[in-house]
Design an enzyme around this catalytic site. Structure first.
Site, PDB file in Angstrom:
ATOM      1  N   ILE A  21       0.843  -1.203   0.000  1.00  0.00           N
ATOM      2  CA  ILE A  21       0.000   0.000   0.000  1.00  0.00           C
ATOM      3  C   ILE A  21       0.874   1.248   0.000  1.00  0.00           C
ATOM      4  O   ILE A  21       0.601   2.205  -0.727  1.00  0.00           O
ATOM      5  CB  ILE A  21      -1.000  -0.024   1.175  1.00  0.00           C
ATOM      6  CG1 ILE A  21      -1.905  -1.268   1.070  1.00  0.00           C
ATOM      7  CG2 ILE A  21      -1.864   1.241   1.184  1.00  0.00           C
ATOM      8  CD1 ILE A  21      -2.774  -1.550   2.292  1.00  0.00           C
ATOM      9  N   THR A  58      13.108  -2.317   6.061  1.00  0.00           N
ATOM     10  CA  THR A  58      14.237  -2.619   5.183  1.00  0.00           C
ATOM     11  C   THR A  58      14.278  -1.592   4.057  1.00  0.00           C
ATOM     12  O   THR A  58      13.253  -1.295   3.449  1.00  0.00           O
ATOM     13  CB  THR A  58      14.132  -4.035   4.581  1.00  0.00           C
ATOM     14  OG1 THR A  58      12.782  -4.246   4.179  1.00  0.00           O
ATOM     15  CG2 THR A  58      14.532  -5.103   5.553  1.00  0.00           C
ATOM     16  N   ARG A 110      -3.445   1.134  10.970  1.00  0.00           N
ATOM     17  CA  ARG A 110      -4.131   0.641  12.160  1.00  0.00           C
ATOM     18  C   ARG A 110      -4.028   1.711  13.233  1.00  0.00           C
ATOM     19  O   ARG A 110      -2.974   2.357  13.386  1.00  0.00           O
ATOM     20  CB  ARG A 110      -3.494  -0.654  12.677  1.00  0.00           C
ATOM     21  CG  ARG A 110      -3.857  -1.916  11.895  1.00  0.00           C
ATOM     22  CD  ARG A 110      -5.304  -2.333  12.093  1.00  0.00           C
ATOM     23  NE  ARG A 110      -5.627  -3.579  11.421  1.00  0.00           N
ATOM     24  CZ  ARG A 110      -6.130  -3.665  10.179  1.00  0.00           C
ATOM     25  NH1 ARG A 110      -6.366  -2.578   9.487  1.00  0.00           N
ATOM     26  NH2 ARG A 110      -6.411  -4.844   9.654  1.00  0.00           N
ATOM     27  N   GLU A 163     -11.393   1.178  18.205  1.00  0.00           N
ATOM     28  CA  GLU A 163     -12.579   1.242  17.339  1.00  0.00           C
ATOM     29  C   GLU A 163     -13.739   0.479  17.952  1.00  0.00           C
ATOM     30  O   GLU A 163     -13.517  -0.596  18.501  1.00  0.00           O
ATOM     31  CB  GLU A 163     -12.245   0.635  15.969  1.00  0.00           C
ATOM     32  CG  GLU A 163     -11.284   1.504  15.198  1.00  0.00           C
ATOM     33  CD  GLU A 163     -10.860   0.906  13.869  1.00  0.00           C
ATOM     34  OE1 GLU A 163     -11.566   0.026  13.341  1.00  0.00           O
ATOM     35  OE2 GLU A 163      -9.820   1.328  13.375  1.00  0.00           O
ATOM     36  N   HIS A 165     -13.244   3.526   9.185  1.00  0.00           N
ATOM     37  CA  HIS A 165     -12.450   2.375   8.703  1.00  0.00           C
ATOM     38  C   HIS A 165     -12.962   1.865   7.346  1.00  0.00           C
ATOM     39  O   HIS A 165     -13.483   0.751   7.247  1.00  0.00           O
ATOM     40  CB  HIS A 165     -12.434   1.244   9.746  1.00  0.00           C
ATOM     41  CG  HIS A 165     -11.267   0.304   9.579  1.00  0.00           C
ATOM     42  ND1 HIS A 165     -10.654  -0.339  10.622  1.00  0.00           N
ATOM     43  CD2 HIS A 165     -10.601  -0.109   8.470  1.00  0.00           C
ATOM     44  CE1 HIS A 165      -9.660  -1.101  10.167  1.00  0.00           C
ATOM     45  NE2 HIS A 165      -9.619  -0.974   8.860  1.00  0.00           N
ATOM     46  N   GLY A 170     -11.025   1.912   4.446  1.00  0.00           N
ATOM     47  CA  GLY A 170      -9.895   1.777   3.510  1.00  0.00           C
ATOM     48  C   GLY A 170     -10.147   0.856   2.329  1.00  0.00           C
ATOM     49  O   GLY A 170      -9.902   1.205   1.189  1.00  0.00           O
TER      50      GLY A 170
HETATM   51  C1  GLV Z   1      -8.401  -3.610   6.599  1.00  0.00           C
HETATM   52  O1  GLV Z   1      -8.213  -2.849   7.477  1.00  0.00           O
HETATM   53  C2  GLV Z   1      -7.596  -4.761   6.334  1.00  0.00           C
HETATM   54  O2  GLV Z   1      -6.615  -5.029   7.050  1.00  0.00           O
HETATM   55  O3  GLV Z   1      -7.926  -5.473   5.371  1.00  0.00           O
END
Ligand code: GLV
Length: 326
Positions: A159, A180, A240, A269, A287, A289
């Protein structure tokens, strides 16, 4: 009796996944739109082959111990901090996740929060809805420029990397910090500059979090780190909640140590630190995403395939504890 695997599902998933599970498994599930308690999950796993669960389900050793025949814990998420993987590994139970399919969608969300908080979209929306707007003004709701600013990526996994082309589209300079470091060739190809964490915090106009939650990353950003950031800097968290010390974030926002935050995840949460509900320089999303129809369907299908494979004695494709097969 059916020879199909028996799967317990803790919450309804997208329709295509539900069809697949109903066709290929004997499904028991929570039909209500709410979290299950630990006791309810313990009851649910009795006698099944597989558990298909969510990031909101805390799967600990008591749950694993409740069914010695359990063949898999399949998470409907890429993150798996909700599962005691060490306990599952000790019991030789495969744990699976859904990597890859939500990468772009989650990066889109991070960028949406970044743009929103920079340009005060949600704040302006709230204002317009009060019907108090008297018309355009040269000093109204002035925000921060995104184009040509500096983005600091904390974590450069899938991501984090997907943030780079998005940032490039806005001519941003991209700094990164990662466990890394990339090779010089990779850094050159991606046009990113490695920085130690402190330096990244000092130099970035936007800081976006893309590390996994684990013991090393808990409260990675706290009072000390916020003090290093630019007063005009904006923080984005789609990773997170516990990676950020939320109480320290509130203090940093109150003291103007940073200018704002776009948040999709929280320490406890669905509760937020109470002050966050009231702050205009914070955008708070629930949440979301990975929350597109296409991506949630892909995640569901992937989690179902993982679960079905392990129930049938095969090695599931997206294992997080491959050592159980050593
Ligand atoms: C969402 O938060 C996931 O980890 O897929």
């Amino acid at each position: 009796m059916s020879d199909k695997p028996r799967i317990f599902l803790t919450r309804e998933l997208p329709p295509q996944t539900m069809d697949m599970l109903r066709e290929r498994a004997v499904l028991t599930m929570n039909h209500e739109d709410r979290y299950l308690s630990k006791q309810e999950i313990i009851q649910g796993v009795q006698g099944v082959d597989g558990l298909l669960c969510l990031l909101t389900d805390s799967i600990d050793d008591d749950i694993l111990a409740a069914n010695p025949g359990l063949k898999v814990v399949a998470n409907f998420a890429v993150g798996f901090n909700n599962i005691d993987v060490a306990a599952a590994t000790a019991r030789k139970i495969p744990v699976t996740n859904t990597p890859g399919v939500l990468t772009e969608t989650t990066a889109d969300m991070a960028f949406a929060l970044l743009l929103d908080i920079a340009r005060r979209v949600a704040e302006g929306d709230r204002f317009v809805r009060t019907r108090a707007w008297q018309g355009w003004g040269p000093l109204q709701f002035l925000g921060a420029d995104v184009s040509h600013s500096t983005l600091g990526l904390i974590g450069l996994g899938r991501i984090g990397k997907a943030m780079i082309p998005r940032a490039r589209g806005f001519s941003m300079r991209v700094l990164y910090w990662n466990r890394t470091r990339l090779t010089p060739e990779e850094e050159n190809e991606l046009q990113v500059t490695y920085c130690e964490l402190d330096e990244l915090l000092q130099q970035s106009d936007f800081v976006s979090l893309h590390v996994a939650q684990n013991d090393d990353t808990r409260h990675l950003l706290g009072a000390r780190e916020f003090a290093l950031m630019k007063p005009q800097a904006l923080l984005v968290n789609t990773a997170r909640g516990p990676i950020v010390d939320e109480k320290a974030l509130v203090v940093a926002l109150q003291n103007g140590e940073i200018a704002g935050a776009g948040l999709d995840v929280y320490e406890q949460e669905p509760a937020l630190e109470p002050e966050l509900y009231e702050m205009d320089n914070v955008v708070v999303a629930p949440h979301l995403g990975s929350g597109t129809i296409g991506t949630r369907t892909k995640m569901g299908n992937m989690a179902a395939e993982n679960c079905l494979a392990a129930c049938l004695g095969q090695r599931p494709p997206n294992l997080v504890n491959p050592q159980i097969y050593d």
